[in-house]
Design an enzyme around this catalytic site. Structure first.
Site, PDB file in Angstrom:
ATOM      1  N   HIS A  95      66.734  30.833  42.785  1.00  0.00           N
ATOM      2  CA  HIS A  95      66.692  29.379  42.636  1.00  0.00           C
ATOM      3  C   HIS A  95      65.332  28.999  42.074  1.00  0.00           C
ATOM      4  CE1 HIS A  95      70.443  28.956  44.638  1.00  0.00           C
ATOM      5  NE2 HIS A  95      70.013  29.778  45.573  1.00  0.00           N
ATOM      6  N   ILE A  96      65.354  28.163  41.076  1.00  0.00           N
ATOM      7  CA  ILE A  96      64.106  27.738  40.428  1.00  0.00           C
ATOM      8  C   ILE A  96      63.264  26.934  41.416  1.00  0.00           C
ATOM      9  CG2 ILE A  96      63.191  26.240  38.591  1.00  0.00           C
ATOM     10  CD1 ILE A  96      65.813  27.048  36.998  1.00  0.00           C
ATOM     11  N   SER A  97      63.919  26.026  42.128  1.00  0.00           N
ATOM     12  CA  SER A  97      63.219  25.190  43.106  1.00  0.00           C
ATOM     13  C   SER A  97      63.248  25.864  44.482  1.00  0.00           C
ATOM     14  CB  SER A  97      63.897  23.814  43.182  1.00  0.00           C
ATOM     15  OG  SER A  97      65.207  23.947  43.704  1.00  0.00           O
ATOM     16  N   TYR A 137      62.603  21.090  38.069  1.00  0.00           N
ATOM     17  CA  TYR A 137      63.007  22.330  37.395  1.00  0.00           C
ATOM     18  C   TYR A 137      62.114  22.740  36.229  1.00  0.00           C
ATOM     19  CZ  TYR A 137      67.144  21.499  40.227  1.00  0.00           C
ATOM     20  OH  TYR A 137      67.987  21.283  41.287  1.00  0.00           O
ATOM     21  N   HIS A 162      75.888  26.078  47.294  1.00  0.00           N
ATOM     22  CA  HIS A 162      76.052  25.394  48.580  1.00  0.00           C
ATOM     23  C   HIS A 162      77.505  25.050  48.901  1.00  0.00           C
ATOM     24  CE1 HIS A 162      71.840  25.145  47.650  1.00  0.00           C
ATOM     25  NE2 HIS A 162      72.033  24.282  46.684  1.00  0.00           N
ATOM     26  N   PRO A 205      76.157  25.595  37.071  1.00  0.00           N
ATOM     27  CA  PRO A 205      76.240  24.268  36.456  1.00  0.00           C
ATOM     28  C   PRO A 205      74.897  23.551  36.305  1.00  0.00           C
ATOM     29  CG  PRO A 205      77.189  24.260  38.668  1.00  0.00           C
ATOM     30  CD  PRO A 205      76.964  25.693  38.289  1.00  0.00           C
ATOM     31  N   ASN A 206      74.784  22.902  35.182  1.00  0.00           N
ATOM     32  CA  ASN A 206      73.638  22.043  34.828  1.00  0.00           C
ATOM     33  C   ASN A 206      72.373  22.813  34.466  1.00  0.00           C
ATOM     34  OD1 ASN A 206      75.051  19.514  35.266  1.00  0.00           O
ATOM     35  ND2 ASN A 206      75.013  20.071  37.425  1.00  0.00           N
ATOM     36  N   ARG A 233      66.698  18.099  32.480  1.00  0.00           N
ATOM     37  CA  ARG A 233      67.150  17.832  33.846  1.00  0.00           C
ATOM     38  C   ARG A 233      65.993  17.805  34.847  1.00  0.00           C
ATOM     39  NH1 ARG A 233      70.156  22.272  37.628  1.00  0.00           N
ATOM     40  NH2 ARG A 233      70.710  20.720  39.178  1.00  0.00           N
ATOM     41  N   GLU A 274      69.903  36.733  44.289  1.00  0.00           N
ATOM     42  CA  GLU A 274      70.032  35.279  44.126  1.00  0.00           C
ATOM     43  C   GLU A 274      68.685  34.678  43.689  1.00  0.00           C
ATOM     44  OE1 GLU A 274      70.508  33.444  47.963  1.00  0.00           O
ATOM     45  OE2 GLU A 274      71.348  31.602  47.135  1.00  0.00           O
ATOM     46  N   ARG A 294      71.499  21.375  50.853  1.00  0.00           N
ATOM     47  CA  ARG A 294      71.143  22.591  50.089  1.00  0.00           C
ATOM     48  C   ARG A 294      70.748  23.740  51.014  1.00  0.00           C
ATOM     49  NH1 ARG A 294      70.713  20.491  44.729  1.00  0.00           N
ATOM     50  NH2 ARG A 294      70.037  18.342  44.819  1.00  0.00           N
ATOM     51  N   ASN A 337      72.029  32.640  39.688  1.00  0.00           N
ATOM     52  CA  ASN A 337      71.651  31.327  40.193  1.00  0.00           C
ATOM     53  C   ASN A 337      72.927  30.482  40.123  1.00  0.00           C
ATOM     54  OD1 ASN A 337      70.781  28.786  40.781  1.00  0.00           O
ATOM     55  ND2 ASN A 337      69.013  28.819  39.403  1.00  0.00           N
ATOM     56  N   ALA A 360      74.473  24.373  41.950  1.00  0.00           N
ATOM     57  CA  ALA A 360      75.088  23.596  43.045  1.00  0.00           C
ATOM     58  C   ALA A 360      76.199  24.371  43.754  1.00  0.00           C
ATOM     59  CB  ALA A 360      75.613  22.277  42.509  1.00  0.00           C
ATOM     60  N   ARG A 389      64.269  21.292  50.476  1.00  0.00           N
ATOM     61  CA  ARG A 389      64.981  20.138  49.902  1.00  0.00           C
ATOM     62  C   ARG A 389      66.036  19.585  50.884  1.00  0.00           C
ATOM     63  NH1 ARG A 389      66.561  21.418  43.859  1.00  0.00           N
ATOM     64  NH2 ARG A 389      66.974  19.160  43.943  1.00  0.00           N
TER      65      ARG A 389
HETATM   66  C1  DQA Z   1      69.105  25.346  42.004  1.00  0.00           C
HETATM   67  C2  DQA Z   1      69.071  24.589  43.340  1.00  0.00           C
HETATM   68  C3  DQA Z   1      70.426  23.955  43.627  1.00  0.00           C
HETATM   69  O1  DQA Z   1      70.393  23.290  44.873  1.00  0.00           O
HETATM   70  C4  DQA Z   1      70.781  22.959  42.550  1.00  0.00           C
HETATM   71  O2  DQA Z   1      72.062  22.421  42.787  1.00  0.00           O
HETATM   72  C5  DQA Z   1      70.677  23.535  41.186  1.00  0.00           C
HETATM   73  C6  DQA Z   1      69.575  24.449  40.871  1.00  0.00           C
HETATM   74  C7  DQA Z   1      67.706  25.884  41.620  1.00  0.00           C
HETATM   75  O3  DQA Z   1      67.668  26.720  40.733  1.00  0.00           O
HETATM   76  O4  DQA Z   1      66.697  25.468  42.179  1.00  0.00           O
HETATM   77  O5  DQA Z   1      71.437  23.183  40.302  1.00  0.00           O
HETATM   78  O6  DQA Z   1      69.968  26.445  42.139  1.00  0.00           O
END
Ligand code: DQA
Length: 145
Positions: free
Chosen positions: A99-101, A22, A79, A9-10, A17, A97, A110, A73, A76, A106
């Site tokens: 994650h961009i961040s 990101y 978690h 999502p997102n 965003r 897996e 998370r 990825n 959200a 954080r």
């Molecule tokens: C994310 C990190 C997640 O905590 C967050 O909810 C995201 C993006 C990342 O790619 O850093 O939507 O997965």
């Protein structure tokens, strides 16, 4: 060799965003990077993005017998989603897996990754480069198997 690359999502709103977290590149740019990395390495790529947990579970289930590995990825849902963890465990496909961040730096909420418990490796905090490394790692893993 064929990989399914799943974004949760997102991530369709990349660029818009929270660019400080990101980056400024959009989802199309991420898809282009994943497709190019796969093409350069002789991998067939299927890309999937959804804002819906069940749709991600369906995509993982449908990957069984059709792809060799998954890059995911879960955003959200990382978690929160035991359903995505269970789907990854059910199909038993090697998954990496991304994650961009750097989620480890954080918020407390998370700090748990359910999906990560079914993954052979995690890349975080490398921006889009994490996807490139995940694809290469998965290819190497499968070739050594
Ligand atoms: C994310 C990190 C997640 O905590 C967050 O909810 C995201 C993006 C990342 O790619 O850093 O939507 O997965």
């Amino acid at each position: 060799m064929k990989f399914l690359i799943i974004n949760g999502p997102n991530l369709n709103l990349l660029g818009l965003r929270e660019p400080d977290i990101y980056g400024k590149q959009d989802y199309a740019a991420l898809c282009a990077l994943c497709r190019a990395t796969c093409a350069e390495n002789g991998i067939e790529a299927e890309l999937f993005q959804s804002n819906h947990e069940g749709a991600i579970v369906d995509a993982i289930q449908q990957a069984y017998g059709k792809v060799d590995g998954i890059v995911i990825n879960p955003a959200a849902y990382t978690h929160t989603s035991i359903a995505i963890l269970d789907a990854l465990k059910a199909v038993g496909l090697p998954a990496v897996e991304v994650h961009i961040s750097d989620v480890s730096q954080r918020e407390d909420f998370r700090q748990i990754s359910y999906a990560g418990k079914a993954c052979i490796k995690t890349y975080m905090g490398l921006g889009f480069e994490g996807y490139r490394q995940a694809i290469l790692y998965l290819k190497d893993y499968l070739e050594k198997k």
